[in-house]
Design an enzyme around this catalytic site. Structure first.
Site, short mmCIF file in Angstrom:
data_model
loop_
_atom_site.label_atom_id
_atom_site.label_comp_id
_atom_site.label_asym_id
_atom_site.label_seq_id
_atom_site.Cartn_x
_atom_site.Cartn_y
_atom_site.Cartn_z
N LEU A 154 10.87 -21.23 -4.18
CA LEU A 154 9.24 -20.16 -3.58
C LEU A 154 7.63 -20.08 -4.65
O LEU A 154 7.77 -20.30 -5.46
CB LEU A 154 10.03 -19.29 -3.88
CG LEU A 154 9.25 -17.45 -3.15
CD1 LEU A 154 8.99 -17.46 -2.51
CD2 LEU A 154 8.61 -16.05 -4.28
N HIS A 192 2.07 3.42 -9.33
CA HIS A 192 1.89 1.95 -9.70
C HIS A 192 3.21 2.09 -10.03
O HIS A 192 3.93 0.41 -9.81
CB HIS A 192 0.85 1.48 -9.41
CG HIS A 192 0.05 2.77 -9.19
ND1 HIS A 192 -0.32 1.96 -7.65
CD2 HIS A 192 -1.74 3.06 -9.55
CE1 HIS A 192 -1.62 2.47 -8.16
NE2 HIS A 192 -2.26 2.97 -8.38
N ASP A 218 1.13 -1.19 0.08
CA ASP A 218 0.33 -0.16 0.00
C ASP A 218 0.66 1.05 -0.25
O ASP A 218 2.25 1.31 0.59
CB ASP A 218 -0.39 -0.14 1.54
CG ASP A 218 -2.22 0.89 0.93
OD1 ASP A 218 -2.64 0.98 -0.39
OD2 ASP A 218 -2.90 1.29 2.06
C1 IPE Z 1 -5.22 -2.77 -0.10
O1 IPE Z 1 -5.02 -0.83 -0.16
C2 IPE Z 1 -5.87 -4.06 -1.75
C3 IPE Z 1 -3.81 -3.82 -1.89
C4 IPE Z 1 -2.62 -3.65 -1.91
C5 IPE Z 1 -4.63 -4.34 -3.43
P1 IPE Z 1 -6.66 -0.55 -0.95
O2 IPE Z 1 -5.55 0.97 -1.14
O3 IPE Z 1 -7.61 -0.83 -1.55
O4 IPE Z 1 -6.81 -0.77 1.13
P2 IPE Z 1 -7.40 1.07 1.80
O5 IPE Z 1 -8.75 1.04 0.85
O6 IPE Z 1 -6.97 1.88 2.28
O7 IPE Z 1 -8.31 -0.33 2.97
C1 IPE Z 2 -1.45 -0.02 -3.12
O1 IPE Z 2 -1.40 2.12 -4.06
C2 IPE Z 2 -1.99 -0.46 -4.66
C3 IPE Z 2 -3.47 -0.76 -4.92
C4 IPE Z 2 -3.79 -1.10 -4.16
C5 IPE Z 2 -3.37 -1.55 -6.71
P1 IPE Z 2 -2.45 2.56 -3.72
O2 IPE Z 2 -3.20 2.78 -4.92
O3 IPE Z 2 -4.07 2.44 -2.46
O4 IPE Z 2 -1.68 4.14 -2.89
P2 IPE Z 2 -2.55 4.98 -1.60
O5 IPE Z 2 -3.24 4.14 -0.21
O6 IPE Z 2 -3.35 5.38 -2.48
O7 IPE Z 2 -1.00 5.70 -0.94
MG MG Z 3 -3.84 1.97 -1.01
#
Ligand code: IPE
Ligand code: IPE
Ligand code: MG
Length: 268
Positions: A146, A52, A35
């Site tokens: 793995l 990303h 995240d």
């Molecule tokens: C969790 O992250 C999902 C993934 C890492 C794929 P999100 O960014 O979607 O989760 P929330 O919305 O903060 O709970």
């Molecule tokens: C995690 O990073 C990647 C996915 C959920 C695909 P985010 O896109 O959720 O990044 P934040 O949480 O907005 O910083």
């Molecule tokens: Mg996120």
């Protein structure tokens, strides 16, 4: 561990941590909620998609480090069933990056004896991605190192819903009776069937939540939260999390002989 020097250079603090790890103190299975890509980009005045893109490097490095640590399994949360709620262009970029990743990393997985295993409602992904996933599964199926599970269009609740649907259908056709169902049966019918439960769950970006990841499987996982944003996550961070895990005392609801002092007993 064979590839020690490539995992952590001699003389570095990470190497000291790695040198102290014993095989029995290592987690068999590490799960990661990646995240913070969006925030990483925002901090740099870049569009979210750049976060990303930068996150892919961290995925590649983490998979490689997990293989060098000789972990049995690594499960990474790449796209949740709730992530479809994001703007269309962001979803499209994530899917494009996934295709790119599969095309580029297949060779590395084959060469590093990594077994690739996607989990989630894969049938709802675009056909081209489904084909790429199937090809990667097929070409790595005989690998014995793995197991790299990538969670795509995954959520713990949807996985449990699918399991209940399956069980009800099987019961209707008299292929299943209620007393067949126990915890082993459930575990064996989830998408993660055959894998040990995660011992260690890592979430980056400082959020202290599970966000619908592996709800059944993490019942006794040790949790590790780090403020590091996913694109900044390095082998060093993985080593630190694993070293931190190695110091934990796991009890599974019981007591551990020679563990923490039991004052009542000590007073006797
Ligand atoms: C969790 O992250 C999902 C993934 C890492 C794929 P999100 O960014 O979607 O989760 P929330 O919305 O903060 O709970
Ligand atoms: C995690 O990073 C990647 C996915 C959920 C695909 P985010 O896109 O959720 O990044 P934040 O949480 O907005 O910083
Ligand atoms: Mg996120």
């Amino acid at each position: 561990m064979k590839d020690l020097d490539r995992l952590a250079a001699p003389g570095t603090p990470e190497r000291e941590l790695v040198d102290r790890l014993t095989p029995s103190s290592l987690p068999r299975h590490v799960a990661i909620i990646m995240d913070g890509n969006g925030r990483w980009a925002r901090q740099r005045g870049l569009p979210r998609v750049e976060g990303h893109r930068a996150g892919i490097r961290a995925v590649r490095d983490t998979v490689e480090a997990a293989a060098r640590l000789e972990l049995e399994a690594l499960t990474m949360y790449a796209f949740s069933t709730e992530n479809w709620k994001r703007p269309r262009w962001e979803v499209r970029t994530l899917m494009a990056l996934l295709k790119e990743y599969l095309a580029k990393e297949l060779r590395t997985m084959v060469d590093n004896n990594i077994r690739f295993r996607p989990i989630g409602r894969l049938g709802e992904l675009e056909p081209e991605i489904q084909q790429g996933l199937a090809q990667a599964v097929e070409l790595t199926s005989k690998n014995t190192g793995l197991t790299f599970q990538i969670a795509l269009n995954y959520s713990g609740r949807s996985e449990l819903v699918d399991l209940v649907r399956y069980a009800v259908a099987a019961a209707h056709s008299e292929k299943l009776s209620p007393d067949t169902i126990d915890e082993e049966w459930v575990a064996a019918h989830l998408t993660t069937a055959g894998m040990p439960d995660p011992d260690l769950l890592i979430r980056t970006s400082g959020e202290l939540r599970i966000s619908n990841f592996l709800l059944w499987q993490i019942a006794y996982a040790e949790l590790h939260f780090t403020p590091v944003l996913w694109p900044d996550f390095t082998t060093r961070d993985l080593i630190q999390a694993v070293a931190d895990f190695a110091r934990r005392e796991r009890r599974y609801g019981g007591v551990v002989e020679g563990g923490h002092d039991n004052t009542e007993e000590a007073a006797e």
